[in-house]
Design a protein around this motif. Structure first.
Motif, PDB file in Angstrom:
ATOM      1  N   LEU A 188      67.655 -69.334  71.825  1.00  0.00           N
ATOM      2  CA  LEU A 188      67.824 -69.190  70.376  1.00  0.00           C
ATOM      3  C   LEU A 188      69.309 -69.153  70.025  1.00  0.00           C
ATOM      4  N   VAL A 189      69.654 -69.747  68.913  1.00  0.00           N
ATOM      5  CA  VAL A 189      70.989 -69.605  68.329  1.00  0.00           C
ATOM      6  C   VAL A 189      70.815 -68.997  66.947  1.00  0.00           C
ATOM      7  N   LEU A 190      71.484 -67.871  66.704  1.00  0.00           N
ATOM      8  CA  LEU A 190      71.365 -67.145  65.437  1.00  0.00           C
ATOM      9  C   LEU A 190      72.509 -67.549  64.524  1.00  0.00           C
ATOM     10  N   ARG A 191      72.173 -68.211  63.429  1.00  0.00           N
ATOM     11  CA  ARG A 191      73.181 -68.715  62.499  1.00  0.00           C
ATOM     12  C   ARG A 191      73.039 -68.039  61.147  1.00  0.00           C
ATOM     13  N   GLY A 192      74.158 -67.769  60.504  1.00  0.00           N
ATOM     14  CA  GLY A 192      74.139 -67.151  59.191  1.00  0.00           C
ATOM     15  C   GLY A 192      75.469 -66.547  58.803  1.00  0.00           C
ATOM     16  N   HIS A 193      76.181 -65.966  59.757  1.00  0.00           N
ATOM     17  CA  HIS A 193      77.517 -65.430  59.466  1.00  0.00           C
ATOM     18  C   HIS A 193      78.449 -66.574  59.102  1.00  0.00           C
ATOM     19  N   THR A 194      79.349 -66.304  58.187  1.00  0.00           N
ATOM     20  CA  THR A 194      80.282 -67.341  57.731  1.00  0.00           C
ATOM     21  C   THR A 194      81.652 -67.227  58.386  1.00  0.00           C
ATOM     22  N   GLN A 195      81.890 -66.129  59.109  1.00  0.00           N
ATOM     23  CA  GLN A 195      83.107 -65.988  59.899  1.00  0.00           C
ATOM     24  C   GLN A 195      82.732 -65.434  61.275  1.00  0.00           C
ATOM     25  N   GLY A 196      83.731 -65.255  62.138  1.00  0.00           N
ATOM     26  CA  GLY A 196      83.486 -64.872  63.513  1.00  0.00           C
ATOM     27  C   GLY A 196      82.655 -63.612  63.666  1.00  0.00           C
ATOM     28  N   VAL A 197      81.766 -63.615  64.655  1.00  0.00           N
ATOM     29  CA  VAL A 197      80.924 -62.454  64.944  1.00  0.00           C
ATOM     30  C   VAL A 197      81.682 -61.569  65.934  1.00  0.00           C
ATOM     31  N   THR A 198      81.904 -60.311  65.584  1.00  0.00           N
ATOM     32  CA  THR A 198      82.757 -59.430  66.371  1.00  0.00           C
ATOM     33  C   THR A 198      81.995 -58.558  67.359  1.00  0.00           C
ATOM     34  N   ASP A 199      80.737 -58.237  67.071  1.00  0.00           N
ATOM     35  CA  ASP A 199      79.984 -57.336  67.937  1.00  0.00           C
ATOM     36  C   ASP A 199      78.501 -57.454  67.626  1.00  0.00           C
ATOM     37  N   PHE A 200      77.673 -56.983  68.556  1.00  0.00           N
ATOM     38  CA  PHE A 200      76.232 -56.943  68.321  1.00  0.00           C
ATOM     39  C   PHE A 200      75.617 -55.948  69.288  1.00  0.00           C
ATOM     40  N   GLU A 201      74.349 -55.601  69.057  1.00  0.00           N
ATOM     41  CA  GLU A 201      73.606 -54.767  70.008  1.00  0.00           C
ATOM     42  C   GLU A 201      72.114 -55.026  69.880  1.00  0.00           C
ATOM     43  N   TRP A 202      71.418 -54.913  71.030  1.00  0.00           N
ATOM     44  CA  TRP A 202      69.963 -55.009  71.064  1.00  0.00           C
ATOM     45  C   TRP A 202      69.351 -53.699  70.602  1.00  0.00           C
ATOM     46  N   SER A 203      68.192 -53.789  69.944  1.00  0.00           N
ATOM     47  CA  SER A 203      67.425 -52.583  69.652  1.00  0.00           C
ATOM     48  C   SER A 203      66.755 -52.094  70.933  1.00  0.00           C
TER      49      SER A 203
END
Length: 401
Positions: A188-203
């Protein structure tokens, strides 16, 4: 075609330890150059049979020159080397004294806090009765992912899942990858942010991912189909630099922004919680919760880590301790773990600081004070290096921005 050249590179990596044994810098440059050449050639070739035949012939030539190298022997030889190198590093680390830390004694601790070692019986039992190094050594190269066009800012395995990981990038996307069945693939590729993604976390259940971005929004994603379930803008209209789920209540997410605010957000409603906001001196580059969810640490670009007491019922934040890691050197990542061992009962925090340091702390009291256990030299004054504990072994692994 890509899968075949990745197998060629993995074959080279398996035999790389036999090349110029006393010159690890050459081996590193060799494997990087091989990766570059194989990638370039893969773009031009049209017949996969040519590369498969090359893989077969190269394997035969390497066996003739160096002899057969099994995965088990590869793991063992590398782990023995890592063991000797680690011993030197740990002994040398005691000489560092440029870090200030709180020396409060842990209420959880007995005579001394101990990191699991080869002689720790409980730790040895967990890994099948053999040495920890041999069971959790990294050997060879499994797969190379190159789906992102710009810097990768974070890589994380799903919770309790050794075969699924995700990464985010400055190309405005996140990707979810599956390591098995072979060959590994991007699912999967998650698209929607309009600028760089800085961080993420799994639930906790791995069904959701929360992400932060320079576009000033936090997004909640469904990991099954990649849909964006919610988008919430930063309350102070700043760039969002870090995010983390509340481990005991995944309806709550904590985000840190470029103006120094740490904020608690209910991602189910999209509402920032009253009392769940606090300010630190610098940009909030990293966040990490203690496993019970009662202590939160925030690292900033001033070289300081602030601990917060977190009220799970209300989401209220209360400042605890201020720990100076290294003045004016950004704290690029934080990672917290409880050891799966009776020999080391205290929670530990792994801190990357852009003063050429990777530091391991133990949690010294109920307010989140940190006491230094070990300091390792990692060259990154200008690179945003992130480190985290491994899934099972609780050793550290790194990714470079």
């Amino acid at each position: 075609m890509a899968a075949v050249w990745q197998q060629v590179l993995a074959l080279d990596a398996r035999y790389n330890a036999n090349r110029t044994a006393n010159n690890p810098q050459f081996r590193t440059l060799y494997i990087r150059r091989r990766s570059q050449l194989l990638r370039e050639n893969a773009k031009e070739e049209r017949d996969p049979a040519i590369r498969r035949n090359y893989l077969k012939l190269r394997g035969q030539l390497l066996v003739q020159r160096y002899g057969p190298v099994t995965e088990q022997s590869s793991v063992k030889s590398r782990s023995l080397s890592a063991r000797s190198n680690s011993r030197v590093t740990l002994e040398a680390s005691d000489a560092f004294d440029d870090v200030r830390w709180n020396t409060s004694r842990s209420p959880f601790q007995g005579s001394s806090g101990v990191v699991p070692t080869c002689s720790a019986e409980a730790s040895r039992a967990i890994v099948g009765g053999t040495s920890i190094e041999e069971n959790y050594a990294f050997a060879g190269m499994y797969h190379i992912f190159d789906q992102h066009s710009k810097a990768v800012t974070a890589v994380r395995f799903a919770n309790d899942d050794l075969w699924r990981l995700a990464c985010c990038s400055m190309d405005c996307t996140l990707s979810i990858c599956q390591l098995v069945p072979f060959p590994a693939s991007v699912v999967l590729v998650l698209r929607g942010h309009t600028q760089g993604v800085t961080d993420f976390e799994w639930s906790l259940s791995n069904d959701l991912i929360v992400s932060s971005s320079l576009d000033g929004t936090v997004r909640l994603w469904n990991t099954q189909d990649g849909t964006c379930l919610r988008e919430v803008a930063d309350m102070f209209k700043g760039e969002l630099l870090s995010c983390v789920f509340q481990p005991m209540n995944n309806n709550m997410t904590v985000v840190g922004n470029s103006t120094g605010y740490v904020q608690v957000l209910n991602v189910s409603t999209g509402i920032y919680l009253r009392g769940g906001c606090s300010k630190v001196a610098g940009k909030v580059l990293s966040l990490a919760f203690e496993s019970s969810g009662h202590i939160l640490w925030a690292g900033d670009d001033k070289g300081v880590v602030i601990s917060f007491l977190f009220d799970i019922a209300s989401g209220k934040l209360t400042k605890g301790r201020r720990i100076v890691i290294s003045e004016d050197h950004p704290v690029t990542s934080l990672s917290s773990r409880n050891w799966i061992s009776r020999e080391a009962r205290d929670p530990s925090v792994l801190v990357n600081c852009a003063s050429n340091s990777l530091l391991l702390f133990r949690v010294a009291d109920a307010e989140g004070s940190l006491k230094l256990k070990r300091k390792f030299y990692i060259q990154h004054t200008h690179l945003g290096i992130h480190s985290s504990f491994c899934q099972i072994g609780r050793a550290s692994c790194r990714e470079r921005v």
